[in-house]
Design an enzyme around this catalytic site. Structure first.
Site, mmCIF file in Angstrom:
data_model
loop_
_atom_site.group_PDB
_atom_site.id
_atom_site.type_symbol
_atom_site.label_atom_id
_atom_site.label_comp_id
_atom_site.label_asym_id
_atom_site.label_seq_id
_atom_site.Cartn_x
_atom_site.Cartn_y
_atom_site.Cartn_z
ATOM 1 N N GLY A 160 -7.476 8.757 10.720
ATOM 2 C CA GLY A 160 -7.665 8.704 12.164
ATOM 3 C C GLY A 160 -8.730 9.639 12.696
ATOM 4 C CB ALA A 197 -7.961 7.381 5.587
ATOM 5 N N GLY A 198 -10.511 7.521 7.684
ATOM 6 C CA GLY A 198 -11.563 8.440 8.107
ATOM 7 C C GLY A 198 -12.886 7.801 8.462
ATOM 8 C CE LYS A 200 -3.130 2.700 2.756
ATOM 9 N NZ LYS A 200 -3.579 2.966 4.127
ATOM 10 C CG ASN A 202 -6.106 0.842 13.086
ATOM 11 O OD1 ASN A 202 -6.215 1.502 14.097
ATOM 12 N ND2 ASN A 202 -5.268 -0.173 13.001
ATOM 13 C CB THR A 203 -8.785 5.357 14.009
ATOM 14 O OG1 THR A 203 -7.482 5.444 13.450
ATOM 15 C CG2 THR A 203 -8.882 6.281 15.206
#
Lengths: 256, 66
Positions: A157, A183-184, A96, A205-206
């Protein structure tokens, strides 16, 4: 649904949840694999310590595809070096690409990302570039040999959800590669919405790592992603421009 | 001087294997780059570190950017 696979450069996956980079713990890996069903997990490459005796690889269940990222790279040449080091570490040829010049918003550098994609695709990597959702850039990435396109939904994040929704939708409609929303994404409902739109997969993830109950949230993401995928495959019902349309027959029988 | 992971060391003349052994790096867990080129593990025994070399030794960690 049973034959509905996520295909990345010929590799098939049943799960459309990818555990992204960021806040890691063994609990998170376990929840992502067992409860969210993740079959792809992102890893980063860092300077090694002299007396390391354990590898994070020991904690990742067999059968999970590792997706090293190039986080820390500030330009294409650093990303290429990190990708080669990752491959030398012996976990396949997925990579990635993450290239960031800006440490405040952590936005990807699209221009350098195209350059790195071309070099690494030519070296036989399965290149999954993280990018700011821009159609022209996505087309350049396709031409450069990308295996998927990974547009951000919102800053990394941030848990802010589909801030870039309109532009991701354009990529889904125009680009003939899996679009993986990266992301996000902060909530299952946002993951579901991305999947309803036709995203091929969602990376998070976050959202899991900062949830009150990691295991339960992982399972909520799994359900949301599956629900969104089913909705996309079934074809969403139409939205009226104005007015209403009765869902029951309006016979007005009491008056006849 | 040789720069390894950003710090200077006086290790020129050693082979990579000798350096890794003396510093207790575990070969199986790392990848090594010398002057921006990967050194394959099979070449650790006969690659001699030279003065002015820049070496990076890396391994996998969880995650990446936050």
């Amino acid at each position: 649904m049973n034959n509905d696979k996520l295909v990345i450069a010929g590799h098939e996956f049943d799960s459309r949840f990818i555990l992204g980079s960021g806040k890691y713990s063994m609990n998170l890996i376990e929840a992502a694999v067992k409860d969210a069903g993740a079959q792809i997990i992102t890893l980063a490459v860092r300077r090694a310590n002299t007396k390391e005796r354990e590898s994070i690889l020991d904690f990742i269940p067999e059968g999970v595809t590792l997706l090293p990222n190039t986080s820390g790279a500030r330009d294409a040449s650093e990303a290429v070096r990190i990708a080669r080091l990752a491959r030398e570490l012996g976990c396949g040829n997925f990579v990635k690409i993450e290239i960031m010049r800006d440490s405040k918003y952590l936005l990807p550098d699209n221009y350098e990302t195209i350059k790195a994609t071309e070099i690494l695709a030519n070296e036989g990597f399965v290149v999954m570039p993280y990018m700011y959702p821009d159609l022209n850039v996505a087309r350049d990435l396709v031409n450069a040999g990308a295996a998927t396109i990974m547009p951000l939904a919102a800053p990394i994040g941030s848990n802010k959800g589909l801030a870039a929704k309109e532009f991701i939708e354009i990529l889904i409609n125009e680009i003939d590669l899996p679009i993986i929303v990266d992301a996000g994404i902060g909530r299952p409902s946002q993951a579901c919405e991305a999947m309803e739109m036709g995203a091929a997969a969602v990376m998070a993830n976050t959202a899991l790592a900062t949830a009150g109950d990691l295991t339960m949230m992982a399972s909520a993401f799994k359900q949301a992603i599956e629900a969104g995928r089913k909705a996309y495959l079934s074809g969403l019902g139409r939205v009226l421009g104005r007015g209403a349309s009765a869902s029951d027959p309006l016979t007005g029988f009491l008056r006849d | 001087m040789v720069k390894i992971n950003g710090k200077d060391y006086d290790v020129s003349g050693m082979t990579i294997t000798e350096y890794l052994t003396s510093t207790e790096y575990k070969k199986e867990l790392i990848a090594l780059e010398r002057n921006e080129e990967i050194v394959p593990k099979a070449e650790y025994d006969n690659t001699v570190i030279e003065d002015g070399d820049i070496i990076e030794i890396v391994s996998f960690v969880g995650g990446g950017s936050l």
